[in-house]
Design a protein around this motif. Structure first.
Motif, PDB file in Angstrom:
ATOM      1  N   ARG A   1      -0.918 -11.180  -9.574  1.00  0.00           N
ATOM      2  CA  ARG A   1      -0.717  -9.983  -9.016  1.00  0.00           C
ATOM      3  C   ARG A   1      -1.739  -9.057  -9.523  1.00  0.00           C
ATOM      4  O   ARG A   1      -2.173  -9.133 -10.631  1.00  0.00           O
ATOM      5  N   PHE A   2      -2.277  -8.195  -8.614  1.00  0.00           N
ATOM      6  CA  PHE A   2      -3.151  -7.040  -9.388  1.00  0.00           C
ATOM      7  C   PHE A   2      -2.841  -5.952  -8.501  1.00  0.00           C
ATOM      8  O   PHE A   2      -2.382  -5.875  -7.432  1.00  0.00           O
ATOM      9  N   GLU A   3      -3.072  -4.666  -9.367  1.00  0.00           N
ATOM     10  CA  GLU A   3      -2.709  -3.472  -8.594  1.00  0.00           C
ATOM     11  C   GLU A   3      -3.861  -2.393  -8.851  1.00  0.00           C
ATOM     12  O   GLU A   3      -4.213  -2.598  -9.968  1.00  0.00           O
ATOM     13  N   ILE A   4      -4.176  -1.663  -7.738  1.00  0.00           N
ATOM     14  CA  ILE A   4      -5.269  -0.610  -8.019  1.00  0.00           C
ATOM     15  C   ILE A   4      -4.658   0.730  -7.669  1.00  0.00           C
ATOM     16  O   ILE A   4      -3.885   0.876  -6.657  1.00  0.00           O
ATOM     17  N   GLN A   5      -4.909   1.704  -8.671  1.00  0.00           N
ATOM     18  CA  GLN A   5      -4.133   2.904  -8.484  1.00  0.00           C
ATOM     19  C   GLN A   5      -5.262   4.044  -8.433  1.00  0.00           C
ATOM     20  O   GLN A   5      -5.677   4.103  -9.463  1.00  0.00           O
ATOM     21  N   GLU A   6      -5.304   4.824  -7.729  1.00  0.00           N
ATOM     22  CA  GLU A   6      -6.203   5.948  -7.420  1.00  0.00           C
ATOM     23  C   GLU A   6      -5.408   7.361  -7.359  1.00  0.00           C
ATOM     24  O   GLU A   6      -5.292   7.291  -5.941  1.00  0.00           O
TER      25      GLU A   6
ATOM     26  N   THR B   1      -2.371   7.236  -4.395  1.00  0.00           N
ATOM     27  CA  THR B   1      -2.536   6.048  -3.743  1.00  0.00           C
ATOM     28  C   THR B   1      -2.395   4.823  -4.421  1.00  0.00           C
ATOM     29  O   THR B   1      -3.239   4.725  -5.579  1.00  0.00           O
ATOM     30  N   ALA B   2      -1.675   3.873  -4.136  1.00  0.00           N
ATOM     31  CA  ALA B   2      -1.541   2.585  -4.870  1.00  0.00           C
ATOM     32  C   ALA B   2      -1.769   1.328  -3.881  1.00  0.00           C
ATOM     33  O   ALA B   2      -1.318   1.431  -2.711  1.00  0.00           O
ATOM     34  N   PHE B   3      -2.585   0.471  -4.390  1.00  0.00           N
ATOM     35  CA  PHE B   3      -2.612  -1.014  -3.552  1.00  0.00           C
ATOM     36  C   PHE B   3      -2.302  -2.042  -4.438  1.00  0.00           C
ATOM     37  O   PHE B   3      -2.779  -2.331  -5.636  1.00  0.00           O
ATOM     38  N   LEU B   4      -1.400  -2.895  -4.006  1.00  0.00           N
ATOM     39  CA  LEU B   4      -0.926  -3.801  -4.868  1.00  0.00           C
ATOM     40  C   LEU B   4      -1.084  -5.469  -4.133  1.00  0.00           C
ATOM     41  O   LEU B   4      -0.526  -5.332  -2.764  1.00  0.00           O
TER      42      LEU B   4
ATOM     43  N   TYR C   1       0.949  -1.250  -0.218  1.00  0.00           N
ATOM     44  CA  TYR C   1      -0.062  -0.048   0.081  1.00  0.00           C
ATOM     45  C   TYR C   1       0.987   1.231  -0.009  1.00  0.00           C
ATOM     46  O   TYR C   1       1.747   1.416   0.832  1.00  0.00           O
TER      47      TYR C   1
END
Length: 86
Positions: A71-76, A79-82, A10
């Motif tokens: 693996r997956f990543e969320i980016q807003e 802020t990034a979440f992997l 995170y």
């Protein structure tokens, strides 16, 4: 093979990173009463919708078998979440 370790990374908006290593087996043991309730609810849902419980269980097993290496990543914004499954 069931995943053994899930890595959650995170990155906060300030640029600081936080990485958590979550062992799967101890978490499953702690949450096993809730998993049992979920299994019973799934069986009731299968009966209500006339879906084969064996087929549904086989689909969940195939999904768990395919998880290692995912693996997956969320980016807003900043802020990034992997999430990485090993």
């Amino acid at each position: 093979m069931l995943p053994q370790l899930v890595t959650v990374g995170y990155r906060r908006s300030g640029g600081r990173r936080l990485r958590l290593y979550v062992p799967v087996v101890p978490v499953l043991l702690v949450l096993s009463p809730l998993l049992l309730l979920g299994l019973l609810a799934g069986l009731v849902a299968c009966r209500a919708t006339r879906v084969s419980p064996g087929g549904a269980l086989r689909g969940v097993g195939q999904l768990l078998w395919a998880l290692p290496g995912t693996r997956f990543e969320i980016q807003e914004g900043r802020t990034a979440f992997l999430v990485s499954v090993r």
